[in-house]
Design a protein around this motif. Structure first.
Motif, PDB file in Angstrom:
ATOM      1  N   ASP A  85     -68.178 103.697  77.451  1.00 25.16           N
ATOM      2  CA  ASP A  85     -68.651 102.446  77.437  1.00 25.16           C
ATOM      3  C   ASP A  85     -69.738 102.045  76.523  1.00 25.16           C
ATOM      4  OD1 ASP A  85     -66.974 102.119  79.594  1.00 25.16           O
ATOM      5  OD2 ASP A  85     -68.329 102.630  81.174  1.00 25.16           O
ATOM      6  N   LEU A  86     -70.159 102.908  75.871  1.00 31.36           N
ATOM      7  CA  LEU A  86     -71.559 102.536  74.948  1.00 31.36           C
ATOM      8  C   LEU A  86     -70.958 101.920  73.765  1.00 31.36           C
ATOM      9  CD1 LEU A  86     -74.331 103.105  74.394  1.00 31.36           C
ATOM     10  CD2 LEU A  86     -73.922 105.181  73.531  1.00 31.36           C
ATOM     11  N   LYS A  87     -71.453 100.534  73.489  1.00 34.09           N
ATOM     12  CA  LYS A  87     -71.526  99.963  72.170  1.00 34.09           C
ATOM     13  C   LYS A  87     -72.890  99.249  71.861  1.00 34.09           C
ATOM     14  CE  LYS A  87     -66.919  99.388  72.585  1.00 34.09           C
ATOM     15  NZ  LYS A  87     -66.341 100.814  72.231  1.00 34.09           N
ATOM     16  N   GLN A  88     -72.982  99.010  70.526  1.00 35.82           N
ATOM     17  CA  GLN A  88     -74.282  98.669  70.174  1.00 35.82           C
ATOM     18  C   GLN A  88     -74.526  97.474  70.849  1.00 35.82           C
ATOM     19  OE1 GLN A  88     -75.014  98.108  65.944  1.00 35.82           O
ATOM     20  NE2 GLN A  88     -77.036  97.885  66.014  1.00 35.82           N
ATOM     21  N   GLY A  89     -73.832  96.410  70.539  1.00 37.06           N
ATOM     22  CA  GLY A  89     -74.132  94.972  70.938  1.00 37.06           C
ATOM     23  C   GLY A  89     -75.400  94.605  70.761  1.00 37.06           C
ATOM     24  N   MET A  90     -76.101  94.160  71.810  1.00 38.38           N
ATOM     25  CA  MET A  90     -77.649  93.880  71.520  1.00 38.38           C
ATOM     26  C   MET A  90     -78.723  94.787  71.343  1.00 38.38           C
ATOM     27  SD  MET A  90     -76.808  90.269  72.200  1.00 38.38           S
ATOM     28  CE  MET A  90     -78.449  89.699  72.692  1.00 38.38           C
ATOM     29  N   ILE A 118     -68.829 110.953  64.842  1.00 41.82           N
ATOM     30  CA  ILE A 118     -68.606 109.844  64.137  1.00 41.82           C
ATOM     31  C   ILE A 118     -67.788 108.848  64.219  1.00 41.82           C
ATOM     32  CG2 ILE A 118     -68.159 109.339  61.486  1.00 41.82           C
ATOM     33  CD1 ILE A 118     -69.120 111.986  60.842  1.00 41.82           C
ATOM     34  N   GLU A 119     -66.512 108.975  64.736  1.00 42.29           N
ATOM     35  CA  GLU A 119     -65.473 108.178  65.238  1.00 42.29           C
ATOM     36  C   GLU A 119     -66.094 107.323  66.280  1.00 42.29           C
ATOM     37  OE1 GLU A 119     -61.235 108.230  67.065  1.00 42.29           O
ATOM     38  OE2 GLU A 119     -61.472 109.816  65.560  1.00 42.29           O
ATOM     39  N   ARG A 120     -66.737 108.033  67.317  1.00 42.84           N
ATOM     40  CA  ARG A 120     -67.154 107.106  68.513  1.00 42.84           C
ATOM     41  C   ARG A 120     -68.379 106.442  68.065  1.00 42.84           C
ATOM     42  NH1 ARG A 120     -65.005 108.564  73.689  1.00 42.84           N
ATOM     43  NH2 ARG A 120     -63.845 110.530  73.633  1.00 42.84           N
ATOM     44  N   SER A 123     -67.002 103.278  66.027  1.00 41.46           N
ATOM     45  CA  SER A 123     -66.212 102.449  66.781  1.00 41.46           C
ATOM     46  C   SER A 123     -67.213 101.563  67.941  1.00 41.46           C
ATOM     47  CB  SER A 123     -65.491 103.116  67.883  1.00 41.46           C
ATOM     48  OG  SER A 123     -66.109 103.835  68.871  1.00 41.46           O
ATOM     49  N   GLY A 124     -68.441 101.894  67.982  1.00 41.06           N
ATOM     50  CA  GLY A 124     -69.195 101.164  68.748  1.00 41.06           C
ATOM     51  C   GLY A 124     -70.375 100.081  67.986  1.00 41.06           C
ATOM     52  N   LEU A 125     -70.297 100.519  66.616  1.00 35.54           N
ATOM     53  CA  LEU A 125     -71.359  99.762  65.706  1.00 35.54           C
ATOM     54  C   LEU A 125     -70.981  98.292  65.581  1.00 35.54           C
ATOM     55  CD1 LEU A 125     -73.801 101.209  64.522  1.00 35.54           C
ATOM     56  CD2 LEU A 125     -72.484 101.699  62.445  1.00 35.54           C
ATOM     57  N   ASN A 126     -72.103  97.741  65.291  1.00 35.34           N
ATOM     58  CA  ASN A 126     -71.750  96.258  65.221  1.00 35.34           C
ATOM     59  C   ASN A 126     -71.283  95.968  63.751  1.00 35.34           C
ATOM     60  OD1 ASN A 126     -72.639  95.391  67.585  1.00 35.34           O
ATOM     61  ND2 ASN A 126     -74.667  94.912  67.118  1.00 35.34           N
ATOM     62  N   ALA A 127     -70.203  95.161  63.576  1.00 28.71           N
ATOM     63  CA  ALA A 127     -69.841  94.715  62.296  1.00 28.71           C
ATOM     64  C   ALA A 127     -70.750  94.810  61.023  1.00 28.71           C
ATOM     65  CB  ALA A 127     -68.776  93.488  62.475  1.00 28.71           C
ATOM     66  N   PRO A 128     -71.710  94.032  60.889  1.00 26.42           N
ATOM     67  CA  PRO A 128     -72.390  94.066  59.815  1.00 26.42           C
ATOM     68  C   PRO A 128     -73.154  95.035  59.442  1.00 26.42           C
ATOM     69  CG  PRO A 128     -73.208  92.262  61.286  1.00 26.42           C
ATOM     70  CD  PRO A 128     -72.129  93.132  61.993  1.00 26.42           C
ATOM     71  N   LEU A 129     -73.662  96.105  60.490  1.00 19.51           N
ATOM     72  CA  LEU A 129     -73.959  97.293  60.117  1.00 19.51           C
ATOM     73  C   LEU A 129     -73.049  98.452  59.897  1.00 19.51           C
ATOM     74  CD1 LEU A 129     -76.444  99.272  59.932  1.00 19.51           C
ATOM     75  CD2 LEU A 129     -76.426  99.355  62.569  1.00 19.51           C
ATOM     76  N   LYS A 130     -71.861  98.124  60.298  1.00 19.59           N
ATOM     77  CA  LYS A 130     -70.822  99.123  59.996  1.00 19.59           C
ATOM     78  C   LYS A 130     -70.349  98.875  58.507  1.00 19.59           C
ATOM     79  CE  LYS A 130     -67.500  99.550  63.093  1.00 19.59           C
ATOM     80  NZ  LYS A 130     -66.259  99.638  63.921  1.00 19.59           N
ATOM     81  N   ARG A 131     -70.347  97.713  58.100  1.00 26.15           N
ATOM     82  CA  ARG A 131     -70.120  97.442  56.795  1.00 26.15           C
ATOM     83  C   ARG A 131     -71.043  98.152  55.780  1.00 26.15           C
ATOM     84  NH1 ARG A 131     -68.359  92.456  58.735  1.00 26.15           N
ATOM     85  NH2 ARG A 131     -70.243  91.558  58.595  1.00 26.15           N
ATOM     86  N   ALA A 168     -78.867  94.523  65.730  1.00 21.87           N
ATOM     87  CA  ALA A 168     -78.286  94.216  67.038  1.00 21.87           C
ATOM     88  C   ALA A 168     -77.790  92.841  66.804  1.00 21.87           C
ATOM     89  CB  ALA A 168     -79.469  93.924  68.004  1.00 21.87           C
ATOM     90  N   ALA A 169     -76.712  92.679  67.805  1.00 21.75           N
ATOM     91  CA  ALA A 169     -75.962  91.227  67.761  1.00 21.75           C
ATOM     92  C   ALA A 169     -77.118  90.261  68.479  1.00 21.75           C
ATOM     93  CB  ALA A 169     -74.779  91.277  68.620  1.00 21.75           C
ATOM     94  N   SER A 170     -77.301  89.149  67.832  1.00 24.67           N
ATOM     95  CA  SER A 170     -78.485  88.106  68.437  1.00 24.67           C
ATOM     96  C   SER A 170     -77.693  87.206  69.537  1.00 24.67           C
ATOM     97  CB  SER A 170     -78.966  87.357  67.424  1.00 24.67           C
ATOM     98  OG  SER A 170     -78.064  86.734  66.558  1.00 24.67           O
ATOM     99  N   HIS A 171     -76.149  87.260  69.361  1.00 22.47           N
ATOM    100  CA  HIS A 171     -75.537  86.341  70.302  1.00 22.47           C
ATOM    101  C   HIS A 171     -73.934  87.144  70.474  1.00 22.47           C
ATOM    102  CE1 HIS A 171     -74.585  85.183  66.226  1.00 22.47           C
ATOM    103  NE2 HIS A 171     -73.395  84.816  66.586  1.00 22.47           N
ATOM    104  N   ALA A 172     -73.245  86.306  71.466  1.00 22.50           N
ATOM    105  CA  ALA A 172     -72.061  86.825  71.437  1.00 22.50           C
ATOM    106  C   ALA A 172     -70.957  86.858  70.124  1.00 22.50           C
ATOM    107  CB  ALA A 172     -71.248  86.258  72.641  1.00 22.50           C
ATOM    108  N   VAL A 173     -70.536  87.897  69.765  1.00 25.29           N
ATOM    109  CA  VAL A 173     -69.919  87.960  68.393  1.00 25.29           C
ATOM    110  C   VAL A 173     -68.539  87.800  68.724  1.00 25.29           C
ATOM    111  CG1 VAL A 173     -69.419  89.335  66.404  1.00 25.29           C
ATOM    112  CG2 VAL A 173     -71.676  89.506  67.529  1.00 25.29           C
TER     113      VAL A 173
END
Length: 190
Positions: A85-90, A118-120, A123-131, A168-173
């Motif tokens: 269930d782990l995602k970076q989110g906020m 690495i895959e896990r 997969s939970g990393l926020n898009a801007p940081l993932k880029r 971190a996401a500052s709002h719902a993405v």
């Protein structure tokens, strides 16, 4: 096998039901035993036959017996559940990495390979940081690839410093591919 929490919730629910229904304490064990099936019923019945009569109606002893027998969990289960269930989110990147490492280190029976970690992680990393992590200079990984999960996670924390809210996401993405409603223009509409 179940989890210790599930056994505890079940016995607590039964106790609350008995209390609210004014079932006399002396009958709690008898009533609970009527609803046991299969292995649970067999184990409790055997234990009750080998226990002195004074202990056969002891609610805390029945709860302990069930917890000992069915509350033993696979030590890795807790970590797999958190990891699933782990995602970076906020979460700031450093906290997300800390939680990832905690889960990875807790899984003992079937540890993940660096590639799976690495895959896990990704997969939970926020898009801007993932880029930022995906477009790392070639010298950051080995031969342009991340082969070591710890190295990648440390790099992600460094890159997050360049982003608002430490990545971190500052709002719902909105999800990738979702339609974002257009706002009304200032001219012409009130």
């Amino acid at each position: 096998m179940g989890s210790a929490g599930a056994v505890r919730r079940s016995t607590d629910s039964l106790q609350l039901f008995y209390q609210l229904s004014d079932v006399p304490k002396a009958k709690w064990v008898l009533h609970a035993r009527l609803y046991l099936e299969g292995l649970a019923a067999d184990d409790v019945n055997i234990a009750m036959r080998t226990t002195p009569d004074s202990d056969c109606s002891d609610w805390p002893k029945l709860c302990a017996l069930l917890s000992i027998r069915f509350g033993q969990i696979d030590p890795d289960t807790e970590f797999w559940d958190q990891l699933r269930d782990l995602k970076q989110g906020m979460l700031p990147a450093a906290e997300y990495v800390h939680k990832m490492r905690y889960c990875f280190n807790g899984i003992i029976e079937l540890p993940l390979s660096d590639g799976e970690k690495i895959e896990r992680f990704m997969s939970g990393l926020n898009a801007p940081l993932k880029r930022l992590v995906v477009t790392a200079p070639l010298g950051m990984g080995r031969n342009g690839r991340w082969l070591d999960a710890d190295e990648l996670m440390s790099y992600a924390v460094l890159q997050a410093r360049a982003l608002p809210n430490a990545g971190a996401a500052s709002h719902a993405v909105p999800a990738v591919g979702s339609v974002v409603p257009k706002t009304a223009s200032a001219g012409g509409q009130k």
